[in-house]
Scaffold this active site. Structure first.
Site, short mmCIF file in Angstrom:
data_model
loop_
_atom_site.label_atom_id
_atom_site.label_comp_id
_atom_site.label_asym_id
_atom_site.label_seq_id
_atom_site.Cartn_x
_atom_site.Cartn_y
_atom_site.Cartn_z
N LYS A 98 17.29 -1.25 1.54
CA LYS A 98 16.08 -1.18 2.37
C LYS A 98 16.45 -0.60 3.72
O LYS A 98 17.45 -1.02 4.32
CB LYS A 98 15.50 -2.59 2.51
CG LYS A 98 14.16 -2.68 3.25
CD LYS A 98 13.70 -4.13 3.28
CE LYS A 98 12.33 -4.32 3.91
NZ LYS A 98 11.91 -5.75 3.88
N SER A 174 7.30 -6.12 2.21
CA SER A 174 7.68 -4.87 2.81
C SER A 174 8.88 -4.19 2.13
O SER A 174 9.16 -3.04 2.43
CB SER A 174 8.01 -5.07 4.29
OG SER A 174 9.13 -5.94 4.44
N SER A 198 8.79 -10.76 1.90
CA SER A 198 8.99 -9.33 1.68
C SER A 198 9.96 -8.96 0.57
O SER A 198 10.03 -7.80 0.18
CB SER A 198 9.44 -8.66 2.97
OG SER A 198 8.32 -8.41 3.78
N1 GLN Z 1 3.71 -9.44 4.83
C1 GLN Z 1 4.56 -9.98 5.83
C2 GLN Z 1 4.15 -9.45 7.17
O1 GLN Z 1 3.37 -8.57 7.23
C3 GLN Z 1 5.94 -9.56 5.45
C4 GLN Z 1 6.96 -10.08 6.36
C5 GLN Z 1 8.34 -9.91 5.84
O2 GLN Z 1 8.76 -10.68 4.98
N2 GLN Z 1 9.06 -8.99 6.43
O3 GLN Z 1 4.57 -9.91 8.17
#
Ligand code: GLN
Length: 538
Positions: A98, A174, A198
């Site tokens: 990532k 994400s 995420s």
């Molecule tokens: N959907 C979460 C956010 O928008 C994802 C956060 C994450 O785990 N990085 O904050």
């Protein structure tokens, strides 16, 4: 051996000299050339991401392929095998990273324009350990900008990743490119991050295993920070075995990260096969609904999760009971509905603080426009370099932590965070009323949604994370495991949660369940094969 092989199979073949790392790499590069389409890049003025996707259909998992580096690493593995040295437990296994984790000499963008030409001077500890174990890094994969999102759509590098099971749907986020790459056969393991789901949510949307370790189990050194008290690094993989293998290598103390736990790392691969006999596994009614504030009426609304996902969870419970686990239904998680509001406050405060470092002086993008003084440069750089999500999160973080509001919002949210952790402590307490080893529930309230369906509604997008964020508040480990495909061919998943540092328990349940299902899902076939028509999985 081809792109459908697991990491476990590849490493075994390479170590035994049955296949070279170079041949493995070539097989995966060929796969990438067939299914990737156009990798993400900054949009030129007037360019439309949808049109780019139509012109170059594919999964678009990557931002920066690192083919030269991959070749060198594969050659090094082959040299070791030829010299009779052990190339390591991941010998020749192609992985993706990532693009929020640094890899030395490689562009690291965080999915943001503000880091578009940033070349990392060092490698994140988690990745350095995988490389030392023989892994071959195929490249840096796409994500929501700074990991702010649940669909991948907020990346500045377009076209955004697509769900390999249905290119009209999002892969989740994400860790969007990570999940999409693994599901599409572009490397059996990807390393993602989980601050509020995420890793697990995209894993669920793409039908792969996603493991969020206990906070501190894996070093955060080299991870670009979002919300430092929540951020974790973990694997996405097609099989539970591969997730265990990656965790085994990444976990453990790190002199570069004082929050990396010094607890010994158990032998996950060994323990994983012990089965679930005698484990107490809880089911909570609070995991089968999401509660949110209706923005028009201001009322609290409750929605049940997708009935097929609910059924999948109960079926999993039956299977585990047949294998000797004790299922404890009806366990309470009374503070679960507050998970998102609390996260909204605490994560934004930490995000605003962490994003201060992007000032146009130290790294990455600086406004090309003429500026009058430092402040003008700073404002223009941040105004042009950040996308919508970082801006919104900075504003909210500054607001709720401002002197006159912090008692009302920030400090209160921290107290509720503690209550959420206490909910879990009560369930897992060996002397308490429930004495659970694990909790079982859904990962997400729905399967993968369509592009544009939720994007733009920041609040609704966030509520997709309600069943995920609790583990981050509590710091406990959790894993999402595929539970087959629904009638539309979209992956369904279940989630296990365990007490602090009990990844071994997660893996035992996940592995037993995966065995029952007959192994991992096949690699998704997003593109017509060369022979034409759809190629079946293995
Ligand atoms: N959907 C979460 C956010 O928008 C994802 C956060 C994450 O785990 N990085 O904050």
């Amino acid at each position: 051996m081809d792109y459908t092989a697991t990491a476990w199979e590849i490493a075994r073949a390479v170590r035994a000299g049955r296949m070279s790392a170079r041949e493995v790499l070539d097989a995966f590069l060929e796969r990438m050339s067939r299914v990737e389409g156009l990798s993400g890049r900054l949009l030129q003025p007037g360019e439309d991401p949808e049109a780019l996707h139509r012109a170059h259909p594919g999964v678009h998992a990557f931002i920066t392929p690192t083919l030269e580096r991959a070749r060198r690493q594969a050659e090094e593995v082959d040299r070791k095998v030829a010299a009779g040295q052990d190339p390591g437990p991941l010998a020749g296994v192609p992985i993706t990273v990532k693009d929020i984790l640094t890899v030395e000499g490689t562009r690291t963008t965080a999915g943001s324009r503000i880091l578009y030409e940033y070349i990392a001077p060092y490698t994140a500890t988690a990745i350095a350990r995988l490389e030392a174990a023989g892994a071959v890094v195929l490249g840096k994969v796409n994500l929501d900008e700074f990991t702010f999102g649940s669909s991948g759509e907020s990346t500045a590098y377009q076209p955004a990743p697509r769900n390999p099971w249905d290119l009209e749907r999002v892969p989740g986020g994400s860790s969007s490119g990570s999940a999409a790459a693994v599901a599409a056969g572009m490397g059996p393991i990807s390393i993602g991050t989980d601050t509020a789901g995420s890793i697990r949510q995209p894993a669920a949307f793409c039908g792969v295993v996603g493991l969020k370790p206990t906070y501190g189990r894996v070093s955060r050194y080299g991870l670009i920070a979002y919300a430092s008290s929540y951020d974790t690094v973990g694997p996405l993989a097609r099989s539970v075995t591969d997730a265990a293998l990656a965790l085994q290598i990444m976990a453990g103390p790190d002199p570069y990260d004082a929050t990396a736990a010094t607890r010994p790392v158990p032998d996950y691969l060994e323990i994983m096969r012990q089965g679930v006999q005698g484990l107490r596994i809880g089911l909570s009614p609070d995991m089968f609904r999401i509660t949110y504030v209706d923005q028009e009426t201001g009322q609290l609304v409750e929605t049940r999760i997708d009935p097929e996902i609910e059924q999948a969870v109960y079926r999993a419970a039956d299977v585990l009971a047949d294998m000797g686990a004790a299922i404890v239904d009806g366990v309470p998680l009374p503070h679960l509905p507050y998970g998102i509001p609390v996260y909204f406050v605490v994560s934004r405060v930490e995000a605003a603080s962490n994003l201060h470092r992007y000032d146009g002086v130290k790294y990455g993008f600086r406004t090309p426009e003429p500026v009058t003084d430092f402040w003008d440069m700073y404002r223009k750089t941040r105004g042009q370099g950040f996308g919508l999500q970082p801006k919104v999160r900075i504003l909210m973080g500054m607001y709720v932590s401002a002197a006159q509001y912090s008692q009302r919002y920030y400090e209160r949210a921290l107290r509720v965070r503690t209550l959420i952790r206490q909910d879990f402590q009560r369930l897992f307490d060996p002397h308490g009323p429930y004495r659970l080893h694990l909790l079982l529930g859904p990962t997400t309230p729905t399967p993968a949604f369509r592009f544009g369906e939720v994007y733009g509604d920041t609040v609704l997008m966030q509520y997709m994370d309600q069943l995920l964020v609790a583990a981050n508040h509590a710091g406990i480990p959790a894993v999402s495991v595929p539970a087959g495909l629904n009638e539309q061919g979209l992956p369904l998943s279940v989630q296990f949660m365990a007490p602090d540092f009990r990844e071994d328990l997660l893996l035992r349940a996940a592995y037993a369940y995966e065995q029952f299902r007959g192994g991992p899902l096949p690699v998704a076939e997003p593109m017509p094969s060369r022979e034409g028509g759809k190629k079946a999985g293995p």
